[in-house]
Design a protein around this motif. Structure first.
Motif, short mmCIF file in Angstrom:
data_model
loop_
_atom_site.label_atom_id
_atom_site.label_comp_id
_atom_site.label_asym_id
_atom_site.label_seq_id
_atom_site.Cartn_x
_atom_site.Cartn_y
_atom_site.Cartn_z
N ARG A 108 36.56 46.78 28.80
CA ARG A 108 37.52 47.35 29.75
C ARG A 108 37.81 48.81 29.41
O ARG A 108 37.47 49.32 28.36
CB ARG A 108 38.82 46.57 29.73
CG ARG A 108 39.54 46.57 28.38
CD ARG A 108 40.73 45.64 28.45
NE ARG A 108 41.48 45.58 27.19
CZ ARG A 108 42.47 44.72 26.97
NH1 ARG A 108 42.79 43.83 27.90
NH2 ARG A 108 43.12 44.72 25.83
N LYS A 247 35.95 43.41 41.34
CA LYS A 247 36.86 44.09 40.42
C LYS A 247 38.04 44.65 41.23
O LYS A 247 37.94 44.89 42.44
CB LYS A 247 36.14 45.24 39.71
CG LYS A 247 34.90 44.81 38.92
CD LYS A 247 34.18 46.02 38.32
CE LYS A 247 32.82 45.65 37.74
NZ LYS A 247 32.90 44.75 36.58
N ALA A 283 36.16 45.34 33.21
CA ALA A 283 37.38 45.90 33.82
C ALA A 283 37.34 47.42 33.76
O ALA A 283 37.55 48.00 32.69
CB ALA A 283 38.62 45.36 33.11
N GLY A 288 41.78 45.30 36.92
CA GLY A 288 41.32 44.03 36.39
C GLY A 288 39.88 43.76 36.78
O GLY A 288 39.43 44.14 37.87
N GLY A 289 39.14 43.11 35.89
CA GLY A 289 37.77 42.73 36.20
C GLY A 289 37.75 41.50 37.10
O GLY A 289 38.66 40.67 37.10
N GLY A 332 42.65 44.82 32.80
CA GLY A 332 42.51 46.27 32.72
C GLY A 332 43.12 46.83 31.45
O GLY A 332 43.99 46.21 30.83
N GLY A 349 41.75 41.73 39.49
CA GLY A 349 40.41 41.34 39.93
C GLY A 349 40.44 40.02 40.67
O GLY A 349 41.35 39.20 40.52
#
Length: 762
Positions: A108, A247, A283, A288-289, A332, A349
């Motif tokens: 991230r 994402k 991420a 956020g991923g 993130g 995400g």
């Protein structure tokens, strides 16, 4: 300390921080008046223009594109915020180095970038035909402190976006329900206003909830099919690959699919806005991923999306369904906030989805930014910039929560005891199943807590993280993680805010100067006056000049008005000739502006000799809503405006001297026939003015004979020791048998002289 953590702490320091506020850069405090209450969207947002645009540090202009939000356009003197909303370079490798470039999970963050830079500036005019807005700032040469970049996404870097926001400047304000227009990928997400006087919270609210970076859009995808090149360990995949969760949006860019806060449909940006793809568990920046599915062929293992970040990091999304693999989106990275680097909350995400419908599994939206400056705050009210909860699907993985946003409140005096502020992270979405006997799907990770800065005590401040989601019935965490706590600082110095100072620090500083070009005037003459009103700080509105003329002087001419430094005349009202009261209005004087007024005044014909001192006053509307204020030139403070009425007063006395006895026997020189005597005329100018064309005249008595050669042949007159001829000639003196006349000419104040002639008594 792990190398990754060191990298995160130093991330945004690598590009350098802007300098603190300039000593004396002010806008137009109070220009938006008394607001009671303020409600709705109060800011006008200007997106950066299309294409690649850079405004370098020191620049005195910046280009803008389309506007939105409030309808008040930028004008000269307006307070503006320039904010770098997005700009970040990420490592886009398909490894644990994704994001910050440091190997090993969590993958991230970003390598570098200028997102979060901001500053207050002053507009010097409206946008021109090319969209250029002139500005005055706290940077080198009166320009920008920072460099701002607008850039579309490329194959190696996400988009960079700055925006310019008009900030209302109220004299006083009372809160109603104030909101931010949500971030749309080009502008919005920020709520800011300035109060020169008192902000009354009035039980109202300021909300930027869910106004920040958008969550990744949840899509039902059938997988890449057999023979696919994609793996269940991937950190990034293209949005077109038909698998994995999107994402979230954040400092490093915008994915192809996002879900705006409150929307019922996804937004397709048309661009895979992160390098090498905008789906998968890596991420980018503070976003956020998305979940990486445990089965790329069918995309049916449904892991959860990661939470967005701001003051705190986001939590990781939950595991895959039956395979129970830890492939949820990473949370993130906290971007390293400070009072000079502020961010929207990162979007959560999306979870992976192969069933469900609509916007199921989408990530939550981050909180927006709220920046408020006031002299003081009274009453009670709330400010919130919370992230929203990740979307809970009817089946499949859930979305990560949006991070809390940013709130900064600075005051000059008093406390914030009635204020409640929250910048809390949104919770991760809960995941399928609805019954305890069914295997769980991945819940969403919690959003990180936001950022709250104040510089006064008393407020209730929270930046709590969002909790992770669970399965809806049996509350199984399934490895989903909460976000981490945000940043709360109740002692952040207001002086750390870069750029233009707050309205409460910028009351007008007016000076009044008065002078005359006619320091000496005679009766019936005219005195010429000049008054200049200058403003060294802020903006003075409704400026009016008043002056009561001394010594019976009356206004004798129309006024000549000269404006300088951006001064404008808002209304035309002037005093009446023939009166002793000067009044000229009204003017608007921004910082470093001035107005000069010239006029003449008539001196009465019966004026007494005197030196007249004359004061002048400029009144203006106080920026803090307290009424009017004034600045005065006091006449006794200097001689620059002194006018002396010069009046000559010539007095004359006549005496007899040098009586000489005649030749007749028995005479004793006491005025008898045959005696000679001298008559003298003594003149004195007892006034303060110079007498001109002074002529002495006298009648020779009938019983005497004037002697035309008393002081020598043909010299019958003596003036101040000088012998003059008797005949009318160049010395302008005559003496006949019956009369004397002597032209003295100019007699200065205080000068005394004497003219004499001799006679003999008949």
């Amino acid at each position: 300390m792990r190398p990754r953590l060191v990298r995160i702490l130093l991330l945004f320091l690598l590009t350098g921080l802007p300098t603190a506020a300039a000593v004396n850069v002010c806008a137009s405090p109070g220009t938006d008046g008394i607001a009671a209450p303020i409600s709705g969207v109060v800011n006008t947002y200007y997106a950066a223009p299309l294409g690649s645009v850079t405004a370098g540090a020191g620049s005195t202009s910046i280009r803008v594109g389309a506007s939105s939000g409030a309808t008040t356009a930028i004008a000269a003197g307006d307070l503006l915020l320039v904010v770098q909303m997005q700009d970040g370079t990420i490592d886009s490798s398909n490894t644990g180095a994704y994001g910050d470039g440091v190997g090993g999970d969590p993958a991230r963050g970003q390598v570098s970038g200028t997102a979060g830079q901001y500053e207050y500036v002053v507009a010097t005019g409206a946008p021109d035909a090319s969209g250029n807005v002139g500005l005055r700032g706290a940077g080198a040469g009166g320009g920008l402190v920072n460099t701002y970049v607008n850039r579309d996404a490329t194959a190696t870097q996400g988009q960079a976006r700055y925006q310019v926001v008009r900030v209302p400047e109220y004299a006083t304000a009372t809160l109603g329900t104030v909101t931010a227009r949500p971030w749309d990928g080009t502008s919005g997400g920020l709520l800011a206003f300035d109060v020169a006087g008192t902000l009354n919270l009035g039980g109202g609210s300021v909300s930027a909830n869910g106004a920040g970076f958008r969550g990744g859009g949840g899509r039902g995808l059938a997988g890449a099919g057999t023979g696919s090149v994609y793996l269940n360990t991937d950190y990034r995949t293209p949005a077109s690959a038909n698998l994995n969760g999107s994402k979230g949006e954040g400092t490093a860019g915008t994915p192809r699919y996002v879900l705006p806060s409150g929307a019922i449909a996804l937004t397709d940006t048309g661009v895979d806005g992160y390098p090498n793809g905008s789906s998968g568990r890596g991420a980018p920046g503070n976003a956020g991923g998305g979940g990486t599915d445990g089965n790329p062929v069918a995309n049916d293992q449904n892991s959860g999306g990661g939470g967005g970040a701001n003051g705190g990091a986001g939590g990781q999304g939950g595991n895959t369904w039956s395979s129970n693999l830890a492939l949820g989106g990473f949370g993130g990275a906290a971007p390293g906030v400070s009072a000079t680097r502020l961010f929207l909350g990162g979007g959560g995400g999306a979870g992976t989805r192969n069933n469900g419908s609509g916007i199921d599994s989408s990530g939550g939206t981050g909180g927006g930014m709220v920046l408020i400056r006031a002299n003081s705050v009274t009453g009670s009210g709330t400010i919130s910039a919370n992230g929203t909860t990740g979307n809970t699907p009817s089946n499949d993985g859930a979305g990560g929560g949006g991070a809390g946003g940013t709130v900064m409140v600075t005051v000059q005096t008093g406390t914030l005891s009635g204020l409640t502020v929250s910048a809390n992270g949104g919770n991760g979405g809960n995941a399928y199943p609805t019954g305890a006997t069914t295997a769980p799907h991945g819940p969403g990770g919690g959003g990180g807590g936001g950022v709250v800065y104040t510089n006064a005590s008393g407020a209730t401040l929270t930046a709590t993280p969002g909790t992770n989601g669970t399965t809806t019935t049996n509350l199984n965490q399934y490895n989903a993680q909460p976000g981490t706590v945000g940043t709360v600082s109740p002692s952040q110095l207001a002086s750390s805010v870069p750029g233009t100072r707050s309205g409460s620090e910028c009351p007008p500083l007016l000076t009044v100067a008065k002078s005359t070009t006619t320091p000496n005037v005679g009766r019936g003459g005219t005195a010429a006056y000049t008054v200049t009103v200058s403003n060294a700080q802020g903006t003075a509105r409704d400026v009016a000049l008043t002056d009561t003329l001394p010594g019976g002087l009356t206004l004798n001419s129309a006024f000549t008005v000269t404006l300088a430094g951006g001064a404008t005349r808002t209304t035309t009202s002037e005093g009446t000739t023939g009166t002793g009261n000067v009044s000229v209005s009204s003017f608007r004087l921004p910082q470093n502006a001035a107005v000069t007024v010239n006029w003449t005044a008539l001196v009465p014909t019966g004026a007494a000799p005197a030196t007249l001192q004359n004061s002048a006053t400029a009144t203006y509307t106080a920026t803090d809503g307290s009424g009017t204020a004034s600045a005065t030139y006091t006449g006794s403070s200097s001689t620059a405006e002194d006018v002396t009425v010069r009046v000559p007063v010539v007095t004359l006395t006549k005496t007899v001297q040098n009586i000489t006895a005649g030749t007749a026997a028995g005479t004793t020189g006491t005025g008898l026939p045959g005696d000679t005597l001298e008559y003298c005329l003594t003149y004195t100018n007892t006034g303060n003015g110079t007498a001109t064309s002074v002529v002495l005249s006298d009648t020779v008595p009938t019983n005497v004979n004037a002697n035309p050669s008393a002081y020598g042949a043909g010299l019958g007159i003596q003036l101040n020791g000088t012998n003059l001829t008797s005949a009318s000639d160049t010395d302008a003196a005559t003496l006949t048998a019956t009369a004397l006349q002597v032209t003295v000419g100019t007699v200065a104040a205080g000068v005394t002289g004497k003219a004499c002639f001799r006679t003999s008594i008949r």
